[in-house]
Write a protein that holds these residues in place. Structure first.
Motif, PDB file in Angstrom:
ATOM      1  N   ARG A   1       0.816  -1.211   0.000  1.00  0.00           N
ATOM      2  CA  ARG A   1       0.000   0.000   0.000  1.00  0.00           C
ATOM      3  C   ARG A   1       0.856   1.271   0.000  1.00  0.00           C
ATOM      4  O   ARG A   1       0.405   2.326  -0.452  1.00  0.00           O
ATOM      5  N   ASN A   2       2.070   1.155   0.488  1.00  0.00           N
ATOM      6  CA  ASN A   2       2.949   2.317   0.548  1.00  0.00           C
ATOM      7  C   ASN A   2       3.731   2.570  -0.736  1.00  0.00           C
ATOM      8  O   ASN A   2       4.292   3.665  -0.905  1.00  0.00           O
ATOM      9  N   TYR A   3       3.771   1.565  -1.646  1.00  0.00           N
ATOM     10  CA  TYR A   3       4.700   1.686  -2.762  1.00  0.00           C
ATOM     11  C   TYR A   3       4.084   1.455  -4.141  1.00  0.00           C
ATOM     12  O   TYR A   3       4.777   1.640  -5.147  1.00  0.00           O
ATOM     13  N   THR A   4       2.834   1.057  -4.205  1.00  0.00           N
ATOM     14  CA  THR A   4       2.178   0.939  -5.505  1.00  0.00           C
ATOM     15  C   THR A   4       0.780   1.518  -5.433  1.00  0.00           C
ATOM     16  O   THR A   4       0.102   1.410  -4.397  1.00  0.00           O
ATOM     17  N   ASP A   5       0.366   2.105  -6.532  1.00  0.00           N
ATOM     18  CA  ASP A   5      -1.014   2.592  -6.640  1.00  0.00           C
ATOM     19  C   ASP A   5      -1.922   1.516  -7.218  1.00  0.00           C
ATOM     20  O   ASP A   5      -3.110   1.758  -7.428  1.00  0.00           O
ATOM     21  N   LYS A   6      -1.372   0.328  -7.448  1.00  0.00           N
ATOM     22  CA  LYS A   6      -2.135  -0.719  -8.119  1.00  0.00           C
ATOM     23  C   LYS A   6      -2.153  -2.013  -7.293  1.00  0.00           C
ATOM     24  O   LYS A   6      -1.885  -3.100  -7.818  1.00  0.00           O
ATOM     25  N   LEU A   7      -2.469  -1.896  -6.010  1.00  0.00           N
ATOM     26  CA  LEU A   7      -2.676  -3.069  -5.173  1.00  0.00           C
ATOM     27  C   LEU A   7      -4.155  -3.456  -5.232  1.00  0.00           C
ATOM     28  O   LEU A   7      -5.030  -2.622  -5.000  1.00  0.00           O
ATOM     29  N   THR A   8      -4.417  -4.728  -5.521  1.00  0.00           N
ATOM     30  CA  THR A   8      -5.781  -5.243  -5.551  1.00  0.00           C
ATOM     31  C   THR A   8      -5.852  -6.470  -4.645  1.00  0.00           C
ATOM     32  O   THR A   8      -5.024  -7.383  -4.778  1.00  0.00           O
ATOM     33  N   VAL A   9      -6.799  -6.489  -3.732  1.00  0.00           N
ATOM     34  CA  VAL A   9      -6.914  -7.566  -2.740  1.00  0.00           C
ATOM     35  C   VAL A   9      -8.229  -8.307  -2.937  1.00  0.00           C
ATOM     36  O   VAL A   9      -9.292  -7.686  -3.075  1.00  0.00           O
ATOM     37  N   LEU A  10      -8.152  -9.626  -2.939  1.00  0.00           N
ATOM     38  CA  LEU A  10      -9.347 -10.472  -2.951  1.00  0.00           C
ATOM     39  C   LEU A  10      -9.313 -11.287  -1.664  1.00  0.00           C
ATOM     40  O   LEU A  10      -8.425 -12.122  -1.466  1.00  0.00           O
ATOM     41  N   ASP A  11     -10.276 -11.039  -0.774  1.00  0.00           N
ATOM     42  CA  ASP A  11     -10.240 -11.546   0.597  1.00  0.00           C
ATOM     43  C   ASP A  11     -11.470 -12.401   0.866  1.00  0.00           C
ATOM     44  O   ASP A  11     -12.608 -11.914   0.814  1.00  0.00           O
ATOM     45  N   THR A  12     -11.263 -13.676   1.181  1.00  0.00           N
ATOM     46  CA  THR A  12     -12.398 -14.571   1.429  1.00  0.00           C
ATOM     47  C   THR A  12     -13.197 -14.175   2.664  1.00  0.00           C
ATOM     48  O   THR A  12     -14.374 -14.516   2.770  1.00  0.00           O
ATOM     49  N   ALA A  13     -12.575 -13.452   3.592  1.00  0.00           N
ATOM     50  CA  ALA A  13     -13.270 -13.076   4.828  1.00  0.00           C
ATOM     51  C   ALA A  13     -14.437 -12.127   4.572  1.00  0.00           C
ATOM     52  O   ALA A  13     -15.297 -11.943   5.444  1.00  0.00           O
ATOM     53  N   GLU A  14     -14.492 -11.537   3.393  1.00  0.00           N
ATOM     54  CA  GLU A  14     -15.544 -10.580   3.074  1.00  0.00           C
ATOM     55  C   GLU A  14     -16.841 -11.249   2.611  1.00  0.00           C
ATOM     56  O   GLU A  14     -17.834 -10.562   2.371  1.00  0.00           O
ATOM     57  N   PHE A  15     -16.839 -12.583   2.522  1.00  0.00           N
ATOM     58  CA  PHE A  15     -17.991 -13.274   1.956  1.00  0.00           C
ATOM     59  C   PHE A  15     -18.672 -14.172   2.986  1.00  0.00           C
ATOM     60  O   PHE A  15     -18.016 -14.894   3.746  1.00  0.00           O
ATOM     61  N   ALA A  16     -19.992 -14.117   2.980  1.00  0.00           N
ATOM     62  CA  ALA A  16     -20.778 -14.888   3.937  1.00  0.00           C
ATOM     63  C   ALA A  16     -20.810 -16.367   3.557  1.00  0.00           C
ATOM     64  O   ALA A  16     -20.984 -16.714   2.381  1.00  0.00           O
ATOM     65  N   LEU A  17     -20.626 -17.219   4.556  1.00  0.00           N
ATOM     66  CA  LEU A  17     -20.784 -18.671   4.399  1.00  0.00           C
ATOM     67  C   LEU A  17     -21.600 -19.158   5.600  1.00  0.00           C
ATOM     68  O   LEU A  17     -21.047 -19.712   6.549  1.00  0.00           O
ATOM     69  N   PRO A  18     -22.899 -18.953   5.603  1.00  0.00           N
ATOM     70  CA  PRO A  18     -23.732 -19.299   6.756  1.00  0.00           C
ATOM     71  C   PRO A  18     -23.579 -20.765   7.157  1.00  0.00           C
ATOM     72  O   PRO A  18     -23.626 -21.661   6.300  1.00  0.00           O
ATOM     73  N   GLY A  19     -23.360 -20.989   8.448  1.00  0.00           N
ATOM     74  CA  GLY A  19     -23.243 -22.349   8.959  1.00  0.00           C
ATOM     75  C   GLY A  19     -21.855 -22.945   8.873  1.00  0.00           C
ATOM     76  O   GLY A  19     -21.630 -24.076   9.311  1.00  0.00           O
ATOM     77  N   ILE A  20     -20.913 -22.206   8.320  1.00  0.00           N
ATOM     78  CA  ILE A  20     -19.536 -22.704   8.204  1.00  0.00           C
ATOM     79  C   ILE A  20     -18.702 -22.125   9.337  1.00  0.00           C
ATOM     80  O   ILE A  20     -18.604 -20.907   9.503  1.00  0.00           O
TER      81      ILE A  20
END
Length: 337
Positions: free
Chosen positions: A275-294
């Motif tokens: 985040r400090n050295y590129t303007d082109k960081l893209t993050v895909l994070d599984t924690a952002e998605f709901a998995l009810p019952g898991i």
């Protein structure tokens, strides 16, 4: 959803889940007969997809596990590959040249061979001691292979007394196909934005840690490079700081996958740096998605599966955006090599 058949997806992933009981029975039989180790021996992308299961065994079981390259083992053999070995060979087509060649080697030493294939009437579909057939195609094979290999690892741990909540974990995994479909639906609007980022650069550093690192490696090599002809530099998040970091500047794209296993802090470290050295960081994070019952434990186990299901949506938009179908090849299975 763009170019997506929901019922086909559910049928394929449910088919993988349906193999759990037979996989468990075969593993139990192998262990009862004195199996001493297991080899995961795929070729190319299928091999990469076996890595999370192998990693799980390496870190939570005392049962010896090996990952190697069939093309090399055909030449060198291995002192650890014996009649008391379990060999797992995944191949969607069932015809992968290097894996078919290795099948003969495995049979020569008397190992018990489990093949994971999409088609029965193929050399690997007919050649394994135990063939597990679940039809899939390139856009649905990742989740299927991840699930099958995870069931194998969990079964080994179960029959060795190395996991106390196998039944609970299995029940949660059986609910996964429909949950993955909901993940796809929830991400569809954002998938096009991610695809636009991938289409916007001709070079990406792609990275992750823990059990999602193999998905980063797989997506960089097998999708962006093979299927889209986009150059990538897949690198493990822990290796990133020992060389690759020097390639980062404000215009270099860094694509970071985050999962939910215990190695997530390694991804956080890279996130904080980039985040400090590129303007082109893209993050895909599984924690952002709901998995009810898991449960949190199982969320950690299935992080690479969730990423695979998200990335399929991204790829569907990417091929349209670039007017470059995922099936387009110059050399793969088109010329002699």
């Amino acid at each position: 959803m763009l170019n997506f058949d929901e019922q086909r997806f559910l049928r394929i992933q449910s088919g993988a889940v349906a193999l759990r009981q037979r996989l468990d029975e075969v593993i139990a039989s192998c262990l009862e007969k004195g199996a001493e180790n297991i080899f995961f021996l795929g070729t190319g992308g299928a091999a990469i997809l076996m890595q999370p299961a192998a990693q799980l065994l390496q870190r939570q079981s005392r049962f010896p596990v090996f990952i190697d390259l069939p093309a090399e083992l055909v030449v060198t053999g291995s002192v650890n590959l014996t009649a008391k070995s379990i060999v797992v060979i995944p191949s969607l087509s069932g015809t992968t040249k290097e894996s078919v060649a290795f099948l003969a080697k495995a049979k020569e030493v008397g190992a018990t061979v489990l093949t994971l294939v999409g088609h029965q009437e193929t050399p690997l579909g007919k050649g394994g001691d135990h063939a597990f057939v679940n039809f899939a195609e390139d856009d649905t094979s990742c989740e299927s292979f991840y699930l099958q290999s995870l069931f194998i690892a969990l079964s080994i741990m179960r029959h060795r007394g190395e996991i106390e909540n196998y039944d609970q974990v299995a029940r949660e995994l059986e609910a996964l196909p429909r949950l993955l479909l909901e993940v796809k639906r929830s991400y569809e609007e954002k998938a096009e934005d991610f695809a636009r980022i991938l289409a916007g650069s001709d070079y990406h550093i792609i990275t992750g840690a823990g059990n999602v690192w193999p998905e980063a490696f797989y997506y960089g090599m097998c999708i962006l490079e093979e299927m889209q002809w986009i150059r990538t530099r897949p690198v493990h998040a822990s290796d990133f700081f020992h060389g690759t970091l020097e390639l980062v500047d404000k215009d270099v794209s860094v694509v970071l996958f985050k999962g939910e296993d215990s190695l997530r802090p390694l991804a956080d470290r890279l996130d904080n740096f980039a985040r400090n050295y590129t303007d082109k960081l893209t993050v895909l994070d599984t924690a952002e998605f709901a998995l009810p019952g898991i449960s949190p434990e199982v969320r950690g186990l299935v992080s690479p599966i969730v990423l695979a299901t998200l990335l399929e949506r991204i790829s569907a938009h990417l091929e349209v955006m670039r007017n470059h179908p995922l099936t387009t090849r110059r050399y793969y299975k088109r010329v002699a090599y």
